[in-house]
Design an enzyme around this catalytic site. Structure first.
Site, PDB file in Angstrom:
ATOM      1  CG  HIS A 100       7.589  -0.368  -4.112  1.00 37.83           C
ATOM      2  ND1 HIS A 100       7.539   0.207  -5.371  1.00 37.83           N
ATOM      3  CD2 HIS A 100       7.988   0.617  -3.284  1.00 37.83           C
ATOM      4  CE1 HIS A 100       7.896   1.476  -5.292  1.00 37.83           C
ATOM      5  NE2 HIS A 100       8.185   1.747  -4.038  1.00 37.83           N
ATOM      6  CB  CYS A 115      -1.219 -13.046   9.254  1.00 43.76           C
ATOM      7  SG  CYS A 115      -2.646 -13.260  10.362  1.00 43.76           S
TER       8      CYS A 115
END
Length: 284
Positions: free
Chosen positions: A131, A139
């Site tokens: 996860h 970004c």
């Protein structure tokens, strides 16, 4: 009756330890219950809400797109929480076991749903984070992924993120939220983790599948086994005839698939399960 006894998972530690002594490739699947014993909220049950929102409604790409300030406040709270916690006895037992067995030519891999990096802090080296991580950013412009353990993550989030329902949103301007520091980019950063509704990283999943194919013992530790696809990792391994032991404070929807079930806090049940077996030879 006898039939039920034959299929019911047993809590025989001696039998588990016998399997453990023979295993060459051990997969340990961990969930939020492990971190909970270090004081990290599971964001289910009583911790399901942050302010007046459900955690699952904030951890989505749509929520981040609509209100990145609110979502970053939520993750500033989660990061601050995680950065101030320490690994517990379960984390340490897993890391010690991996280091010890590595000297014997045996492997331990941690396949974790946790995003707090406490396994790495404890010393685990072979960790697959299905996860993602609270301590990484991605970004949205250039795609760069970076480790970021700054707290607060940016000056505008200092003192922000309080979870109380009467706390108002900070409404931080988007240009003051965490930004990419790569040259000529300055794109908006997001937590590098899998939001609800997103698919897992295919490269990580490929590695997980390979580990599931070769492991000869599996431990499912501190996971409710209700978040997919991770909930099926243990049962899929069990379907190959591999012994699977569940360590949890209560039974789960997948308990019936497993060979063993050890009930109680993981920090209590796991250390003796992973301790040095009398048959081990130790290379110093």
């Amino acid at each position: 009756g006898p039939l039920l006894d034959a299929i019911r998972p047993n809590s025989d530690m001696l039998e588990f330890r016998e399997n453990f002594s023979k295993a060459k490739h051990i997969a340990i699947i961990t969930g939020a219950g492990v971190s909970a014993e270090s004081g990290v909220p599971t964001f289910r049950g009583e911790n399901e809400k942050w302010r007046k929102w459900l955690s699952q409604d904030l951890a989505t790409p749509e929520a981040f797109s609509r209100n990145p300030s609110r979502v970053w406040e939520f993750y500033q709270y989660r990061r601050d929480m995680a950065l101030n916690k320490k690994p517990n006895a379960a984390h340490l037992a897993i890391a010690e076991c991996e280091a010890r067995l590595r000297k014997q030519g045996r492997s331990v891999v941690v396949i974790t749903q946790c995003i707090d990096d406490l396994h790495q802090q404890a010393g685990s080296k072979h960790v697959l984070r299905v996860h993602g991580s609270l301590m990484e950013t991605r970004c949205l412009s250039c795609g760069d992924v970076s480790v970021n353990r700054r707290n607060p993550i940016c000056s505008s989030l200092k003192g922000k993120g309080a979870p109380d329902p009467d706390v108002a949103d900070a409404h931080i301007p988007v240009d003051k939220l965490p930004r990419c520091d790569k040259s000529d980019c300055n794109g908006l950063l997001r937590p590098n983790m899998v939001f609800f509704g997103e698919t897992m990283d295919s490269h990580i999943l490929t590695k997980v599948e390979k580990e599931m194919e070769v492991c000869d013992l599996c431990l499912v530790v501190g996971t409710s086994s209700i978040v997919y696809p991770a909930a099926m990792f243990g049962p899929l391994i069990a379907s190959r005839g591999v012994p699977v032991a569940e360590f949890n404070t209560k039974s789960t929807p997948k308990t019936e698939y497993f060979t063993h079930h050890f009930q109680g806090p993981c920090g209590t049940t796991l250390p003796p399960a992973l301790a040095q077996h009398e048959s081990e030879f130790i290379i110093t």
